[in-house]
Motif scaffolding. Structure first.
Motif, PDB file in Angstrom:
ATOM      1  N   MET A  44       8.242  33.871  48.518  1.00 45.45           N
ATOM      2  CA  MET A  44       8.410  34.875  49.575  1.00 45.45           C
ATOM      3  C   MET A  44       9.536  35.834  49.228  1.00 45.45           C
ATOM      4  N   LEU A  45      10.643  35.310  48.709  1.00 40.70           N
ATOM      5  CA  LEU A  45      11.756  36.175  48.327  1.00 40.70           C
ATOM      6  C   LEU A  45      11.327  37.146  47.232  1.00 40.70           C
ATOM      7  N   SER A  46      10.552  36.683  46.279  1.00 44.86           N
ATOM      8  CA  SER A  46      10.052  37.551  45.217  1.00 44.86           C
ATOM      9  C   SER A  46       9.215  38.688  45.782  1.00 44.86           C
ATOM     10  N   GLN A  47       8.382  38.384  46.775  1.00 43.11           N
ATOM     11  CA  GLN A  47       7.550  39.421  47.378  1.00 43.11           C
ATOM     12  C   GLN A  47       8.392  40.402  48.180  1.00 43.11           C
ATOM     13  N   LEU A  48       9.446  39.902  48.833  1.00 44.35           N
ATOM     14  CA  LEU A  48      10.350  40.793  49.555  1.00 44.35           C
ATOM     15  C   LEU A  48      11.050  41.739  48.595  1.00 44.35           C
ATOM     16  N   VAL A  49      11.432  41.237  47.422  1.00 49.00           N
ATOM     17  CA  VAL A  49      12.050  42.089  46.404  1.00 49.00           C
ATOM     18  C   VAL A  49      11.069  43.159  45.947  1.00 49.00           C
ATOM     19  N   TYR A  50       9.799  42.782  45.783  1.00 46.29           N
ATOM     20  CA  TYR A  50       8.775  43.755  45.391  1.00 46.29           C
ATOM     21  C   TYR A  50       8.726  44.920  46.383  1.00 46.29           C
ATOM     22  N   TRP A  51       8.744  44.611  47.680  1.00 43.90           N
ATOM     23  CA  TRP A  51       8.692  45.674  48.688  1.00 43.90           C
ATOM     24  C   TRP A  51       9.975  46.493  48.714  1.00 43.90           C
ATOM     25  N   ARG A  52      11.087  45.865  48.368  1.00 46.21           N
ATOM     26  CA  ARG A  52      12.379  46.575  48.406  1.00 46.21           C
ATOM     27  C   ARG A  52      12.569  47.484  47.189  1.00 46.21           C
ATOM     28  N   LEU A  53      11.932  47.150  46.074  1.00 47.98           N
ATOM     29  CA  LEU A  53      12.108  47.943  44.850  1.00 47.98           C
ATOM     30  C   LEU A  53      11.422  49.306  44.974  1.00 47.98           C
ATOM     31  N   PRO A  54      11.857  50.276  44.166  1.00 46.13           N
ATOM     32  CA  PRO A  54      11.200  51.597  44.205  1.00 46.13           C
ATOM     33  C   PRO A  54       9.814  51.557  43.582  1.00 46.13           C
ATOM     34  N   LYS A  77       6.050  41.838  58.790  1.00 47.90           N
ATOM     35  CA  LYS A  77       5.010  40.911  58.345  1.00 47.90           C
ATOM     36  C   LYS A  77       4.923  39.760  59.335  1.00 47.90           C
ATOM     37  N   SER A  78       3.730  39.498  59.827  1.00 50.02           N
ATOM     38  CA  SER A  78       3.543  38.306  60.648  1.00 50.02           C
ATOM     39  C   SER A  78       3.324  37.109  59.723  1.00 50.02           C
ATOM     40  N   ASP A  79       3.442  35.903  60.279  1.00 51.71           N
ATOM     41  CA  ASP A  79       3.225  34.708  59.456  1.00 51.71           C
ATOM     42  C   ASP A  79       1.809  34.662  58.896  1.00 51.71           C
ATOM     43  N   ARG A  80       0.851  35.225  59.615  1.00 48.38           N
ATOM     44  CA  ARG A  80      -0.533  35.227  59.126  1.00 48.38           C
ATOM     45  C   ARG A  80      -0.733  36.211  57.975  1.00 48.38           C
ATOM     46  N   ASP A  81       0.068  37.266  57.922  1.00 45.21           N
ATOM     47  CA  ASP A  81      -0.076  38.255  56.852  1.00 45.21           C
ATOM     48  C   ASP A  81       0.257  37.675  55.474  1.00 45.21           C
ATOM     49  N   TRP A  82       1.080  36.623  55.444  1.00 44.09           N
ATOM     50  CA  TRP A  82       1.537  36.111  54.151  1.00 44.09           C
ATOM     51  C   TRP A  82       0.432  35.429  53.355  1.00 44.09           C
ATOM     52  N   TRP A  83      -0.651  35.027  54.010  1.00 46.27           N
ATOM     53  CA  TRP A  83      -1.748  34.430  53.243  1.00 46.27           C
ATOM     54  C   TRP A  83      -2.375  35.472  52.315  1.00 46.27           C
ATOM     55  N   ALA A  84      -2.615  36.659  52.826  1.00 48.86           N
ATOM     56  CA  ALA A  84      -3.184  37.721  51.987  1.00 48.86           C
ATOM     57  C   ALA A  84      -2.224  38.136  50.886  1.00 48.86           C
ATOM     58  N   GLU A  85      -0.919  38.048  51.158  1.00 41.23           N
ATOM     59  CA  GLU A  85       0.076  38.507  50.176  1.00 41.23           C
ATOM     60  C   GLU A  85       0.313  37.468  49.082  1.00 41.23           C
ATOM     61  N   LEU A  94       6.374  30.159  57.917  1.00 43.75           N
ATOM     62  CA  LEU A  94       7.447  29.900  58.869  1.00 43.75           C
ATOM     63  C   LEU A  94       8.551  29.064  58.217  1.00 43.75           C
ATOM     64  N   GLY A  95       8.161  28.035  57.463  1.00 42.66           N
ATOM     65  CA  GLY A  95       9.160  27.213  56.773  1.00 42.66           C
ATOM     66  C   GLY A  95       9.935  28.003  55.732  1.00 42.66           C
ATOM     67  N   ALA A  96       9.240  28.871  55.005  1.00 41.06           N
ATOM     68  CA  ALA A  96       9.913  29.693  53.987  1.00 41.06           C
ATOM     69  C   ALA A  96      10.887  30.664  54.638  1.00 41.06           C
ATOM     70  N   ARG A  97      10.507  31.252  55.777  1.00 38.25           N
ATOM     71  CA  ARG A  97      11.406  32.171  56.485  1.00 38.25           C
ATOM     72  C   ARG A  97      12.659  31.446  56.935  1.00 38.25           C
ATOM     73  N   ARG A  98      12.500  30.241  57.468  1.00 40.22           N
ATOM     74  CA  ARG A  98      13.662  29.477  57.922  1.00 40.22           C
ATOM     75  C   ARG A  98      14.594  29.140  56.756  1.00 40.22           C
ATOM     76  N   THR A  99      14.009  28.805  55.609  1.00 46.58           N
ATOM     77  CA  THR A  99      14.830  28.488  54.439  1.00 46.58           C
ATOM     78  C   THR A  99      15.635  29.701  54.000  1.00 46.58           C
ATOM     79  N   LEU A 100      14.995  30.864  53.927  1.00 46.03           N
ATOM     80  CA  LEU A 100      15.697  32.077  53.512  1.00 46.03           C
ATOM     81  C   LEU A 100      16.789  32.456  54.504  1.00 46.03           C
TER      82      LEU A 100
END
Length: 236
Positions: A44-54, A77-85, A94-100
């Motif tokens: 999830m963090l890797s995907q967040l970095v992807y969106w943050r990069l130019p 992003k809703s929790d359901r959106d992460w399946w497509a991503e 939800l667990g990954a969000r709590r960890t981050l």
């Protein structure tokens, strides 16, 4: 003569061609897993970095994120959106969000997006850069063998800007923090039974399982354990 199949089963060469040509991939650097301390949170963090990069062929100041609020950039992003991503189920997301959040790497807020309450995510860039730099300074062979320097491990479990949701989480985080500070010599500074006081003096508190029939005596100025024997009265 047997009839020819309309759709013959593809052989492995067809798969090799598909594998070379497909772009249905997730770009993941292992350092993000090290920073998050968990595989799913690292993805999830890797995907967040992807969106943050130019975007490609854009200036470094450009970014894929378009939501600005409270002086920072957000990804909705809703929790359901992460399946497509990244193929995380809502429960896994939800667990990954709590960890981050517990690692202090991200901040989460719920605001309306497209007229629906949606989780908004923002990277805590100072915290992100702190862990990124610490891990870059950790030898690669140590990271690959799972031997992360203690100061990096303490940083990973430090809770910044958020509170555990239950007493059990708080107890677990406290225990993990003490364990990370532990060294090799029992009874010394590395002993997990040491507690740092406000005057910077370290005192030892031993947690002991008492035999049956003994109770702790908490007298003022006296932390010693005294024995109180249970007396059995004669039967009438």
């Amino acid at each position: 003569m047997s009839p020819r199949r309309a759709n013959p089963t593809p052989d492995f060469r067809d798969f090799v061609i598909w594998e070379r040509e497909t772009n249905d991939t997730i770009d993941l650097k292992k350092i993000y897993i090290d920073m998050a301390g968990d595989l799913k949170a690292g993805v999830m963090l890797s995907q967040l970095v992807y969106w943050r990069l130019p975007r490609k062929h854009r200036s470094d100041a450009d970014t894929r994120l378009t939501i600005q609020r409270d002086g920072r950039l957000w990804l909705a992003k809703s929790d359901r959106d992460w399946w497509a991503e990244i193929r995380l189920t809502p429960k896994e997301a939800l667990g990954a969000r709590r960890t981050l959040e517990q690692r202090g790497l991200c901040t989460f807020r719920v605001w309306k997006f497209a007229n629906n309450p949606t989780t908004h995510i923002s990277i805590n860039e100072d915290r992100f850069m702190e862990l990124w730099e610490q891990l870059l300074n950790t030898p690669l062979e140590d990271r690959e063998a799972g031997r992360i320097e203690p100061r990096v491990k303490r940083a990973l479990v430090r809770n910044v800007g958020s509170k555990p949701q239950s007493g059990n989480r708080r107890k677990a985080a406290s225990s993990e923090h003490v364990q990370d500070d532990a060294g090799e010599d029992e009874g010394g500074e590395g002993d997990p039974r040491y507690y740092q006081k406000g005057n910077n003096e370290i005192t030892k508190r031993v947690i002991t399982e008492l035999p049956k029939g003994q109770k702790r005596n908490y007298q003022k100025g006296n932390n010693r354990i005294t024995k109180r024997a249970k007396t059995k009265l004669p039967k009438r």
